[in-house]
Design a protein around this motif. Sequence first.
Motif, PDB file in Angstrom:
ATOM      1  N   PHE A 211      -8.761 -63.595  94.521  1.00 38.44           N
ATOM      2  CA  PHE A 211      -8.920 -62.557  95.531  1.00 38.44           C
ATOM      3  C   PHE A 211      -8.816 -61.166  94.912  1.00 38.44           C
ATOM      4  N   ARG A 212      -7.879 -60.996  93.987  1.00 38.10           N
ATOM      5  CA  ARG A 212      -7.720 -59.694  93.330  1.00 38.10           C
ATOM      6  C   ARG A 212      -8.968 -59.325  92.545  1.00 38.10           C
ATOM      7  N   GLU A 213      -9.494 -60.282  91.784  1.00 33.64           N
ATOM      8  CA  GLU A 213     -10.698 -60.003  90.998  1.00 33.64           C
ATOM      9  C   GLU A 213     -11.875 -59.675  91.912  1.00 33.64           C
ATOM     10  N   LYS A 214     -11.972 -60.353  93.051  1.00 36.49           N
ATOM     11  CA  LYS A 214     -13.056 -60.073  93.995  1.00 36.49           C
ATOM     12  C   LYS A 214     -12.945 -58.670  94.566  1.00 36.49           C
ATOM     13  N   VAL A 215     -11.716 -58.261  94.900  1.00 38.14           N
ATOM     14  CA  VAL A 215     -11.507 -56.905  95.431  1.00 38.14           C
ATOM     15  C   VAL A 215     -11.887 -55.860  94.395  1.00 38.14           C
ATOM     16  N   VAL A 216     -11.498 -56.087  93.141  1.00 41.14           N
ATOM     17  CA  VAL A 216     -11.830 -55.139  92.077  1.00 41.14           C
ATOM     18  C   VAL A 216     -13.345 -55.035  91.911  1.00 41.14           C
TER      19      VAL A 216
END
Length: 270
Positions: A211-216
């Motif tokens: 999820f963090r990588e997707k947000v970035v």
Amino acid sequence: VAGATSAMAARLMAYQGQLGDGMPRPDSPSWAMVASTEWSYAAASGLHLVDNPAPREGAGAGLSADLRPPWWWTVPRLVPALVNSVGFTLTALSGVAGREFLGKYVLAAQWGAAGVAYLAAAAASTQLASAGALNDYLLWWLSAAGSGCVPPILFFFERRAVQLLFLAGGVYLVALAVLGSRLNPGALEWVLNVGVSGAALLSLGVWLQVFREKVVMDTARLIEPYSKRYDAVWAELERTPASVQALTRLSDQMQRGRTRRASVSRSARR
């Protein structure tokens, strides 16, 4: 409940059923061993009584057994629980007081203290436990390693601390379940509970990282047009001599201002 002793077997038996007209047979399943001259403590569970016969020392010979748990079995059960209770409370209070940054130091200190307790128990049980008791202290070594991972994660990987702690906790619980299944195959319910909890933590850690990588990536894609426009404006300024000179003068003034402030700060300290 009726009790009986057998000097030949060097054990203390207790009857767990209802007494009738006569004393039940010694091999009845209603008898349970409650003490023995040979025993051990396992880190993953507790007291283990050994049903080994001992030679009779003489008529009326007494039988004594000190079944109190050793300190290396008690300390890693009490100290981490107490330290973590105080640590989590202080962490919550630091957030309520608006001092969130203190939570990192409190968590690192509490897990460090718990790791020291586990490490001391692991080292002591390795040296003091009975021969062949490798299974008795594997849990303490595993717990010491897991607790020792927390402070470095908090200080050196702060941006990814939440995901890494979930992943590390999941790995620890899964390893604990595997170890428990080998040490105590009969504790299937406990092994399943710990194993499922570990798998859940692992899944949550992986999901948080994805999820963090997707947000970035989504954020980078959203600001890409503005970033290109920003770069184009600066490229246009760099092609204009007057703009370059103005930026150079501005940089020199800022540098002189920083030098002056540093000089004033040193004078004030003196």
